[in-house]
Design a protein around this motif. Structure first.
Motif, PDB file in Angstrom:
ATOM      1  N   LEU A 168      19.829  35.519  19.868  1.00 36.62           N
ATOM      2  CA  LEU A 168      20.930  35.000  20.778  1.00 36.62           C
ATOM      3  C   LEU A 168      21.844  35.995  21.431  1.00 36.62           C
ATOM      4  CD1 LEU A 168      22.326  31.768  18.546  1.00 36.62           C
ATOM      5  CD2 LEU A 168      20.834  31.996  20.773  1.00 36.62           C
ATOM      6  N   LEU A 169      21.414  37.437  21.160  1.00 35.32           N
ATOM      7  CA  LEU A 169      22.255  38.463  21.693  1.00 35.32           C
ATOM      8  C   LEU A 169      22.103  38.394  23.447  1.00 35.32           C
ATOM      9  CD1 LEU A 169      21.418  41.564  19.304  1.00 35.32           C
ATOM     10  CD2 LEU A 169      23.484  40.044  19.497  1.00 35.32           C
ATOM     11  N   GLY A 170      23.159  38.538  23.867  1.00 36.47           N
ATOM     12  CA  GLY A 170      23.138  38.484  25.553  1.00 36.47           C
ATOM     13  C   GLY A 170      24.219  37.596  25.988  1.00 36.47           C
ATOM     14  N   MET A 171      24.122  37.381  27.342  1.00 40.19           N
ATOM     15  CA  MET A 171      25.108  36.566  27.976  1.00 40.19           C
ATOM     16  C   MET A 171      24.991  35.135  27.532  1.00 40.19           C
ATOM     17  SD  MET A 171      26.842  38.349  30.577  1.00 40.19           S
ATOM     18  CE  MET A 171      26.914  37.289  31.942  1.00 40.19           C
ATOM     19  N   THR A 172      26.131  34.674  27.439  1.00 46.80           N
ATOM     20  CA  THR A 172      26.258  33.202  27.388  1.00 46.80           C
ATOM     21  C   THR A 172      27.417  32.525  27.788  1.00 46.80           C
ATOM     22  OG1 THR A 172      26.204  31.451  25.474  1.00 46.80           O
ATOM     23  CG2 THR A 172      27.523  33.525  25.128  1.00 46.80           C
ATOM     24  N   PRO A 173      27.415  31.084  28.278  1.00 44.50           N
ATOM     25  CA  PRO A 173      28.545  30.456  28.723  1.00 44.50           C
ATOM     26  C   PRO A 173      29.500  30.357  27.499  1.00 44.50           C
ATOM     27  CG  PRO A 173      26.444  29.146  29.317  1.00 44.50           C
ATOM     28  CD  PRO A 173      26.009  30.259  28.132  1.00 44.50           C
ATOM     29  N   TYR A 174      30.825  30.292  27.828  1.00 41.69           N
ATOM     30  CA  TYR A 174      31.849  30.323  27.149  1.00 41.69           C
ATOM     31  C   TYR A 174      32.932  29.173  27.282  1.00 41.69           C
ATOM     32  CZ  TYR A 174      35.633  31.631  23.522  1.00 41.69           C
ATOM     33  OH  TYR A 174      36.445  31.490  22.694  1.00 41.69           O
TER      34      TYR A 174
ATOM     35  N   GLY B  52      37.195  32.548  32.981  1.00 42.96           N
ATOM     36  CA  GLY B  52      36.321  32.357  33.594  1.00 42.96           C
ATOM     37  C   GLY B  52      35.121  31.828  32.916  1.00 42.96           C
ATOM     38  N   ARG B  53      35.346  31.440  31.565  1.00 41.58           N
ATOM     39  CA  ARG B  53      33.965  31.131  30.996  1.00 41.58           C
ATOM     40  C   ARG B  53      33.067  31.930  30.779  1.00 41.58           C
ATOM     41  NH1 ARG B  53      33.795  24.625  31.350  1.00 41.58           N
ATOM     42  NH2 ARG B  53      35.964  24.084  30.729  1.00 41.58           N
ATOM     43  N   VAL B  54      32.955  33.086  30.597  1.00 44.65           N
ATOM     44  CA  VAL B  54      31.827  34.065  30.656  1.00 44.65           C
ATOM     45  C   VAL B  54      32.264  34.834  29.498  1.00 44.65           C
ATOM     46  CG1 VAL B  54      33.256  35.650  32.031  1.00 44.65           C
ATOM     47  CG2 VAL B  54      30.824  35.906  31.781  1.00 44.65           C
ATOM     48  N   ALA B  55      31.155  34.985  28.661  1.00 42.54           N
ATOM     49  CA  ALA B  55      31.080  35.841  27.413  1.00 42.54           C
ATOM     50  C   ALA B  55      29.432  36.319  27.031  1.00 42.54           C
ATOM     51  CB  ALA B  55      31.305  34.771  26.033  1.00 42.54           C
ATOM     52  N   SER B  56      29.520  37.048  25.705  1.00 41.80           N
ATOM     53  CA  SER B  56      28.220  37.461  25.398  1.00 41.80           C
ATOM     54  C   SER B  56      28.200  37.627  23.959  1.00 41.80           C
ATOM     55  CB  SER B  56      27.847  38.909  26.009  1.00 41.80           C
ATOM     56  OG  SER B  56      29.082  39.889  25.548  1.00 41.80           O
ATOM     57  N   ILE B  57      27.000  37.245  23.278  1.00 39.11           N
ATOM     58  CA  ILE B  57      26.858  37.789  22.107  1.00 39.11           C
ATOM     59  C   ILE B  57      26.738  39.220  21.845  1.00 39.11           C
ATOM     60  CG2 ILE B  57      25.631  37.352  20.077  1.00 39.11           C
ATOM     61  CD1 ILE B  57      25.627  34.083  21.172  1.00 39.11           C
ATOM     62  N   ARG B  58      27.443  39.965  21.351  1.00 41.94           N
ATOM     63  CA  ARG B  58      27.464  41.271  21.406  1.00 41.94           C
ATOM     64  C   ARG B  58      27.248  41.969  19.884  1.00 41.94           C
ATOM     65  NH1 ARG B  58      31.864  44.232  24.379  1.00 41.94           N
ATOM     66  NH2 ARG B  58      31.829  45.615  22.800  1.00 41.94           N
ATOM     67  N   VAL B  59      27.050  43.235  19.889  1.00 37.95           N
ATOM     68  CA  VAL B  59      26.980  43.905  18.465  1.00 37.95           C
ATOM     69  C   VAL B  59      28.149  44.934  18.505  1.00 37.95           C
ATOM     70  CG1 VAL B  59      25.681  45.158  16.936  1.00 37.95           C
ATOM     71  CG2 VAL B  59      24.661  43.303  17.944  1.00 37.95           C
ATOM     72  N   ASP B  60      29.166  44.729  17.761  1.00 37.67           N
ATOM     73  CA  ASP B  60      30.186  45.783  17.442  1.00 37.67           C
ATOM     74  C   ASP B  60      30.152  46.389  16.024  1.00 37.67           C
ATOM     75  OD1 ASP B  60      31.476  46.204  20.062  1.00 37.67           O
ATOM     76  OD2 ASP B  60      31.876  44.153  19.750  1.00 37.67           O
ATOM     77  N   THR B  61      30.818  47.635  15.776  1.00 34.83           N
ATOM     78  CA  THR B  61      30.955  47.985  14.429  1.00 34.83           C
ATOM     79  C   THR B  61      31.776  47.073  13.595  1.00 34.83           C
ATOM     80  OG1 THR B  61      32.972  49.248  14.988  1.00 34.83           O
ATOM     81  CG2 THR B  61      30.706  50.539  15.122  1.00 34.83           C
TER      82      THR B  61
ATOM     83  N   ASP C 194      34.485  37.926  27.901  1.00 32.18           N
ATOM     84  CA  ASP C 194      34.773  39.302  28.603  1.00 32.18           C
ATOM     85  C   ASP C 194      34.434  39.112  30.325  1.00 32.18           C
ATOM     86  OD1 ASP C 194      34.923  41.926  29.597  1.00 32.18           O
ATOM     87  OD2 ASP C 194      33.387  42.658  28.468  1.00 32.18           O
ATOM     88  N   ILE C 195      35.428  39.076  30.850  1.00 36.00           N
ATOM     89  CA  ILE C 195      35.087  38.875  32.568  1.00 36.00           C
ATOM     90  C   ILE C 195      34.518  40.059  33.236  1.00 36.00           C
ATOM     91  CG2 ILE C 195      37.314  40.001  33.013  1.00 36.00           C
ATOM     92  CD1 ILE C 195      36.185  36.958  34.605  1.00 36.00           C
ATOM     93  N   LEU C 196      34.425  41.086  32.530  1.00 30.09           N
ATOM     94  CA  LEU C 196      33.842  42.005  33.000  1.00 30.09           C
ATOM     95  C   LEU C 196      32.192  41.939  33.191  1.00 30.09           C
ATOM     96  CD1 LEU C 196      34.720  45.196  34.135  1.00 30.09           C
ATOM     97  CD2 LEU C 196      34.054  46.032  31.791  1.00 30.09           C
TER      98      LEU C 196
ATOM     99  N   GLY D  22      27.168  50.343  30.164  1.00 31.28           N
ATOM    100  CA  GLY D  22      28.233  51.548  29.566  1.00 31.28           C
ATOM    101  C   GLY D  22      29.629  51.013  29.472  1.00 31.28           C
ATOM    102  N   ARG D  23      30.113  50.180  30.597  1.00 30.36           N
ATOM    103  CA  ARG D  23      31.414  49.884  30.693  1.00 30.36           C
ATOM    104  C   ARG D  23      31.563  48.308  29.908  1.00 30.36           C
ATOM    105  NH1 ARG D  23      32.738  49.062  36.985  1.00 30.36           N
ATOM    106  NH2 ARG D  23      34.885  48.480  35.711  1.00 30.36           N
ATOM    107  N   THR D  24      30.598  47.652  29.855  1.00 34.22           N
ATOM    108  CA  THR D  24      30.835  46.270  29.290  1.00 34.22           C
ATOM    109  C   THR D  24      30.376  46.472  27.596  1.00 34.22           C
ATOM    110  OG1 THR D  24      28.419  45.789  29.413  1.00 34.22           O
ATOM    111  CG2 THR D  24      29.702  45.082  31.076  1.00 34.22           C
ATOM    112  N   GLN D  25      29.819  47.611  27.333  1.00 31.02           N
ATOM    113  CA  GLN D  25      29.756  47.892  25.694  1.00 31.02           C
ATOM    114  C   GLN D  25      30.878  48.239  25.040  1.00 31.02           C
ATOM    115  OE1 GLN D  25      27.256  46.369  24.267  1.00 31.02           O
ATOM    116  NE2 GLN D  25      28.320  46.703  22.371  1.00 31.02           N
ATOM    117  N   LYS D  26      31.795  48.784  26.005  1.00 25.67           N
ATOM    118  CA  LYS D  26      33.159  49.116  25.268  1.00 25.67           C
ATOM    119  C   LYS D  26      33.755  48.225  24.631  1.00 25.67           C
ATOM    120  CE  LYS D  26      33.613  53.111  28.301  1.00 25.67           C
ATOM    121  NZ  LYS D  26      34.463  53.718  29.209  1.00 25.67           N
ATOM    122  N   VAL D  27      34.744  48.562  23.704  1.00 23.71           N
ATOM    123  CA  VAL D  27      35.729  47.524  23.123  1.00 23.71           C
ATOM    124  C   VAL D  27      36.301  46.507  24.011  1.00 23.71           C
ATOM    125  CG1 VAL D  27      37.309  46.887  21.226  1.00 23.71           C
ATOM    126  CG2 VAL D  27      35.790  48.776  21.034  1.00 23.71           C
ATOM    127  N   VAL D  28      36.290  45.150  23.966  1.00 20.28           N
ATOM    128  CA  VAL D  28      36.705  44.371  24.893  1.00 20.28           C
ATOM    129  C   VAL D  28      38.523  44.232  24.801  1.00 20.28           C
ATOM    130  CG1 VAL D  28      37.058  42.205  25.874  1.00 20.28           C
ATOM    131  CG2 VAL D  28      34.921  43.055  24.823  1.00 20.28           C
TER     132      VAL D  28
END
Length: 230
Positions: free
Chosen positions: A148-154, A103-112, A76-78, A86-92
């Protein structure tokens, strides 16, 4: 110290993998849009299960945490542009995802489960059979994912959603999808026709664009490296 040649080759392979699987990120067809209303038997999922969502060319993976929550790695480049959750947690969106891969930027996130699957069918613990590895206890798998939740290189080749899931599930980060792609690239490189094709393209670029360093050097070195690698 990193080898510049290997690093450049790695980046090239990642871009090829992204291009070859571009359909994964494209908008769904009307049939797929309709399928997003699929009902998932969430009650059948256990905390720590690996959820697998087959796409056109790739497969997306996540760890079920319970209560309709899935932990998964998502480019997620955002994330590089704002810290507003509030913006980054919306569906990518597809655009955010593609730019995140580049950009090699990602996160380990929680979604439904619904947002994770995006209307596709879900396979449960299919990796256990395909990899023939002994899985850790489900609770340990879920706890590993939560830590591991949070930002991580991709990286499509070295740190993707499959690496995340296999680390949580088996204790070792591996990606058969990335390995298969690399094997296919090796086959192409070892095919001597690739040397001839690159030489012809190099000569064509010189003929069309003129004799210059940016046309001559690639025309010489690319066939040479392919020949040496083969």
């Amino acid at each position: 110290m990193k080898n510049p040649m290997l690093e450049a080759l790695s980046q090239l392979l990642e871009k090829l993998l992204l291009i070859s699987n571009f359909k994964l990120f494209s908008s769904g067809t009307p049939a797929e849009d309709k399928a997003r209303n699929n009902f998932y038997e969430i009650s059948s999922f256990l905390r720590g299960d690996v959820l697998e969502v087959p796409r056109t060319h790739l497969t997306h993976y996540g760890i079920y945490l319970g209560d309709n929550r899935v932990a998964h790695m998502m480019p997620d480049i955002l994330l590089a542009l704002t810290s507003d959750k509030g913006r980054t947690q919306k569906v990518v969106s597809n655009k955010r995802l593609i730019l995140g891969v580049i950009g090699r930027v990602a996160s380990i996130r929680v979604d439904t489960v619904e947002d994770f699957a995006y209307g596709a069918d879900i396979l449960v613990n299919h990796l256990d059979k395909s990899l023939k590895k002994k899985a850790l206890l489900n609770e340990e798998v879920a706890q590993r994912a939560e830590k591991l939740l949070g930002m991580t290189p991709y990286s499509l080749l070295w740190n993707n959603c499959e690496h995340f899931v296999t680390y949580c599930r088996f204790g070792t980060p591996i990606s058969p999808q990335a390995d298969k792609f690399c094997e296919n690239v090796k086959i192409i490189i070892r095919d001597q026709r690739s040397v001839l094709a690159s030489a012809v393209l190099g000569l064509a670029s010189i003929f069309c664009l003129g004799l210059a360093s940016y046309t001559t050097l690639p025309a010489i070195f690319i066939p040479f490296f392919l020949w040496m690698a083969g």
